[in-house]
Design a protein around this motif. Structure first.
Motif, PDB file in Angstrom:
ATOM      1  N   UNK A 281       0.863  -1.182   0.000  1.00 49.84           N
ATOM      2  CA  UNK A 281       0.000   0.000   0.000  1.00 49.84           C
ATOM      3  C   UNK A 281       0.902   1.235   0.000  1.00 49.84           C
ATOM      4  N   UNK A 282       1.183   1.747  -1.192  1.00 51.49           N
ATOM      5  CA  UNK A 282       2.173   2.825  -1.320  1.00 51.49           C
ATOM      6  C   UNK A 282       1.708   4.121  -0.658  1.00 51.49           C
ATOM      7  N   UNK A 283       0.387   4.248  -0.479  1.00 52.66           N
ATOM      8  CA  UNK A 283      -0.105   5.448   0.170  1.00 52.66           C
ATOM      9  C   UNK A 283       0.232   5.501   1.650  1.00 52.66           C
ATOM     10  N   UNK A 284       0.581   4.341   2.229  1.00 52.60           N
ATOM     11  CA  UNK A 284       0.821   4.318   3.674  1.00 52.60           C
ATOM     12  C   UNK A 284       2.311   4.349   4.020  1.00 52.60           C
ATOM     13  N   UNK A 285       3.189   4.500   3.014  1.00 53.60           N
ATOM     14  CA  UNK A 285       4.625   4.518   3.319  1.00 53.60           C
ATOM     15  C   UNK A 285       5.327   5.699   2.632  1.00 53.60           C
ATOM     16  N   UNK A 286       6.465   6.108   3.216  1.00 57.04           N
ATOM     17  CA  UNK A 286       7.296   7.098   2.516  1.00 57.04           C
ATOM     18  C   UNK A 286       8.742   6.635   2.381  1.00 57.04           C
ATOM     19  N   UNK A 287       9.035   5.456   2.949  1.00 63.75           N
ATOM     20  CA  UNK A 287      10.362   4.848   2.761  1.00 63.75           C
ATOM     21  C   UNK A 287      10.146   3.365   2.476  1.00 63.75           C
ATOM     22  N   UNK A 288      10.822   2.844   1.450  1.00 62.93           N
ATOM     23  CA  UNK A 288      10.709   1.411   1.152  1.00 62.93           C
ATOM     24  C   UNK A 288      12.081   0.752   1.321  1.00 62.93           C
ATOM     25  N   UNK A 289      12.127  -0.229   2.228  1.00 61.09           N
ATOM     26  CA  UNK A 289      13.360  -0.981   2.438  1.00 61.09           C
ATOM     27  C   UNK A 289      13.162  -2.369   1.845  1.00 61.09           C
ATOM     28  N   UNK A 290      14.053  -2.771   0.929  1.00 62.47           N
ATOM     29  CA  UNK A 290      13.927  -4.094   0.327  1.00 62.47           C
ATOM     30  C   UNK A 290      15.067  -4.969   0.833  1.00 62.47           C
ATOM     31  N   UNK A 291      14.700  -6.061   1.494  1.00 63.76           N
ATOM     32  CA  UNK A 291      15.730  -6.995   1.936  1.00 63.76           C
ATOM     33  C   UNK A 291      15.900  -8.050   0.854  1.00 63.76           C
ATOM     34  N   UNK A 292      17.051  -8.038   0.204  1.00 67.61           N
ATOM     35  CA  UNK A 292      17.309  -8.987  -0.880  1.00 67.61           C
ATOM     36  C   UNK A 292      17.636 -10.364  -0.294  1.00 67.61           C
ATOM     37  N   UNK A 293      17.674 -11.375  -1.140  1.00 61.01           N
ATOM     38  CA  UNK A 293      18.027 -12.725  -0.693  1.00 61.01           C
ATOM     39  C   UNK A 293      19.503 -12.728  -0.268  1.00 61.01           C
ATOM     40  N   UNK A 294      19.791 -13.406   0.839  1.00 59.77           N
ATOM     41  CA  UNK A 294      21.173 -13.471   1.323  1.00 59.77           C
ATOM     42  C   UNK A 294      22.085 -14.125   0.298  1.00 59.77           C
ATOM     43  N   UNK A 295      23.004 -13.348  -0.294  1.00 59.39           N
ATOM     44  CA  UNK A 295      23.804 -13.843  -1.411  1.00 59.39           C
ATOM     45  C   UNK A 295      24.756 -12.718  -1.810  1.00 59.39           C
ATOM     46  N   UNK A 296      26.031 -13.019  -1.960  1.00 58.65           N
ATOM     47  CA  UNK A 296      26.979 -11.966  -2.347  1.00 58.65           C
ATOM     48  C   UNK A 296      27.363 -12.057  -3.824  1.00 58.65           C
ATOM     49  N   UNK A 297      26.600 -12.816  -4.598  1.00 58.30           N
ATOM     50  CA  UNK A 297      26.952 -12.967  -6.009  1.00 58.30           C
ATOM     51  C   UNK A 297      25.832 -12.398  -6.904  1.00 58.30           C
ATOM     52  N   UNK A 298      24.737 -13.135  -6.997  1.00 54.60           N
ATOM     53  CA  UNK A 298      23.734 -12.854  -8.037  1.00 54.60           C
ATOM     54  C   UNK A 298      23.051 -11.483  -7.966  1.00 54.60           C
ATOM     55  N   UNK A 299      22.696 -10.967  -6.784  1.00 51.91           N
ATOM     56  CA  UNK A 299      21.955  -9.695  -6.793  1.00 51.91           C
ATOM     57  C   UNK A 299      22.696  -8.577  -7.517  1.00 51.91           C
ATOM     58  N   UNK A 300      24.018  -8.688  -7.625  1.00 52.85           N
ATOM     59  CA  UNK A 300      24.796  -7.633  -8.283  1.00 52.85           C
ATOM     60  C   UNK A 300      24.340  -7.399  -9.716  1.00 52.85           C
ATOM     61  N   UNK A 301      23.912  -8.454 -10.397  1.00 48.44           N
ATOM     62  CA  UNK A 301      23.500  -8.330 -11.803  1.00 48.44           C
ATOM     63  C   UNK A 301      22.095  -7.766 -11.970  1.00 48.44           C
ATOM     64  N   UNK A 302      21.352  -7.617 -10.863  1.00 48.17           N
ATOM     65  CA  UNK A 302      19.934  -7.265 -10.975  1.00 48.17           C
ATOM     66  C   UNK A 302      19.545  -6.069 -10.106  1.00 48.17           C
ATOM     67  N   UNK A 303      19.831  -4.851 -10.581  1.00 43.03           N
ATOM     68  CA  UNK A 303      19.345  -3.683  -9.832  1.00 43.03           C
ATOM     69  C   UNK A 303      17.819  -3.701  -9.785  1.00 43.03           C
ATOM     70  N   UNK A 304      17.243  -3.149  -8.700  1.00 41.64           N
ATOM     71  CA  UNK A 304      15.789  -3.198  -8.526  1.00 41.64           C
ATOM     72  C   UNK A 304      15.123  -1.856  -8.799  1.00 41.64           C
ATOM     73  N   UNK A 305      15.936  -0.801  -8.866  1.00 38.66           N
ATOM     74  CA  UNK A 305      15.370   0.526  -9.097  1.00 38.66           C
ATOM     75  C   UNK A 305      15.275   1.362  -7.837  1.00 38.66           C
TER      76      UNK A 305
END
Lengths: 217, 131
Positions: free
Chosen positions: A111-135
């Protein structure tokens, strides 16, 4: 008759993810929401850092929301929800990272109307997330001293993607016989001029400095 | 370990490109370059490619020709464009990529070496003429 034809194309398969990431970023900006992608190793304390940050944000009158990403289960989601913070769970199943597409769906479920900060916890991993920025506005990588002092030089590329490098569980450095200066030196080698923040999430140390580095306060 | 996803994206992209050639009977080869800074392994990708194309008439047996894309960086301060420095630390036996300008130490952007790019697709066309 058969003939051979060559189709010339210059198509980057990771481009689709980057395009979706840009769309996510535009959507969040249009709603005035600041955002952080917290990547990092398994068990480095990402969830506790998010809990700490979220509570401090609430104290300051902000409205945080959290997307928790894991391969399976809703343990992190339960922890964050128990604090009264809007949370959306993402299970990646066979994948080792959240990509911009999964993030897009999770953002739709929030519900984007109820937040002003979004924290995304990625999957624990020091390799793959590097190739996939989320925006997100910022990307941070969390490691902790219990993984040893060689985590950064073993995974240099993901640290290049990080606006902020977090070294957590500093209270255990002595017990683990890990020299924080070695980690800081490696961080500066792979990512000169990076912002390195030392935290002890368990005891609430360094959280405000981290929030400031992430542009949250 | 996201080669399965990449292989699946690759399959969709190749099938999309081949649509323009309705008489295509088979795709012989796909040329692909993988950036040295991307986390995609060529052996794993070949394995996944073989597995997901096995049931596809157009793609079964299609060869993946994979080359490595070198890294190029560009400096925000002095304008240097070129290779990245690698720091050798004999103490750790590691070769660390250094993401700073080798000329002035300034902040750099990576301009090449992160992508997974299809450069061309070779296919067999059956033009229906006896010969």
């Amino acid at each position: 008759m058969h003939q051979l034809v060559t189709i010339d194309m210059e198509k980057d398969l990771l481009e689709a993810n980057r395009r979706l990431a840009n769309e996510n970023h535009r959507l969040l900006k249009a709603r005035g929401i600041r955002s952080v992608d917290l990547m990092g190793s398994i068990g480095s304390g990402k969830t506790l850092l998010i809990e700490r940050i979220s509570m401090l944000l609430k104290d300051r009158g902000h409205r945080p929301g959290v997307i928790t990403g894991d391969v399976a289960g809703d343990d992190d989601h339960k922890r964050v929800s128990a604090l009264g913070i809007p949370a959306v769970n993402v299970n990646t199943g066979k994948e080792c990272h959240i990509d911009a597409h999964l993030a897009e769906h999770a953002i739709e479920d929030m519900d984007l109307g109820s937040i002003d900060v979004l924290l995304i916890e990625n999957v624990g991993n020091l390799v793959c997330p590097a190739d996939f920025p989320l925006g997100t506005d910022k990307r941070a990588v969390v490691i902790s001293v219990t993984e040893g002092d060689d985590m950064i030089r073993k995974h240099p590329v993901i640290f290049r993607e990080a606006d902020v490098i977090v070294i957590n569980k500093s209270d255990l450095a002595g017990v683990m016989e890990v020299d924080l200066d070695v980690l800081k030196r490696d961080a500066n080698t792979v990512r000169p001029n990076s912002r390195v923040i030392v935290t002890d999430a368990k005891h609430g140390v360094g959280i405000e400095e981290l929030m400031e580095a992430l542009g949250l306060i | 370990m996201h080669e399965l996803q990449i292989a699946s994206d690759l399959m969709n992209a190749v099938l999309e490109a081949v649509k323009e050639h309705p008489n295509a009977s088979r795709v012989e080869k796909v040329d692909l370059s993988i950036g040295r800074l991307s986390f995609v392994g060529d052996e794993q990708l070949r394995f996944c490619w073989g597995a997901i194309t096995d049931e596809c008439k157009l793609l079964k047996g299609c060869k993946l020709d994979i080359s490595e894309e070198e890294v190029e960086i560009s400096c925000r301060s002095c304008g240097y464009i070129g290779e990245m420095d690698v720091s050798e630390d004999p103490m750790y036996h590691f070769l660390l990529p250094v993401f700073a300008c080798p000329e002035c130490g300034g902040e750099v952007d990576i301009t090449r070496g992160k992508g997974v790019t299809i450069s061309n697709v070779r296919l067999m066309i059956d033009d229906g003429v006896e010969g």
